[in-house]
Design a protein around this motif. Structure first.
Motif: not given
Length: 154
Positions: A37-41, A43, A97, A99-100
């Protein structure tokens, strides 16, 4: 006569937080049923909040230890500065990272918490980072922090 707290009962909240971090780390390990699992905002925002809380704890420990044990207090102050470095890097990674699509449409080259798709939370990562940096700079020399900045420039 003073009662000593058994080691197992000392600092239960800190021990629980450490156990939570260890559990989370194990849950991120890839397995046959769990892809990496990658890091997301979100997290990194939560991780930054945890690091900022640790910064406050180390600051208090260093401050309370230094008068009676100056050498130990200096080591805790050094740990505080190095933890700040980690906190600063997590903040920087947050802004790098993806963004949406809603965030991508807005200008995200600078820090604009009010433009987050879910609206500005009570304390955004940038506000938290600036507050932690302000607190750090009151007690740390510029030489110690020469390579670090609290400005949200991404």
């Amino acid at each position: 006569m003073t009662l000593r707290t058994p080691l197992d009962d000392a600092h239960p909240y800190l021990r629980a937080a450490s156990a939570g971090v260890r559990h989370h780390t194990r849950s991120l390990a890839p397995s046959d049923t769990n892809p990496p699992r990658r890091a997301d905002r979100p997290h990194l925002d939560v991780l930054h909040a945890h690091l900022a809380a640790l910064l406050q704890l180390l600051d208090r420990l260093a401050e309370n230890t230094r008068p009676r044990h100056p050498a130990a207090g200096r080591h805790l102050a050094t740990a505080h500065t190095r933890l700040w470095q980690a906190t600063s890097e997590v903040h920087s990674a947050f802004h790098l990272l993806p963004t949406t699509s809603t965030e991508a449409e807005a200008n995200t080259s600078t820090c604009h918490p009010e433009q987050l798709p879910e609206g500005p939370p009570v304390l955004t990562i940038c506000q938290r980072h600036l507050a932690a940096g302000h607190s750090l700079r009151r007690k740390t020399t510029p030489t110690d922090l020469r390579a670090h900045t609290t400005a949200c420039v991404r």
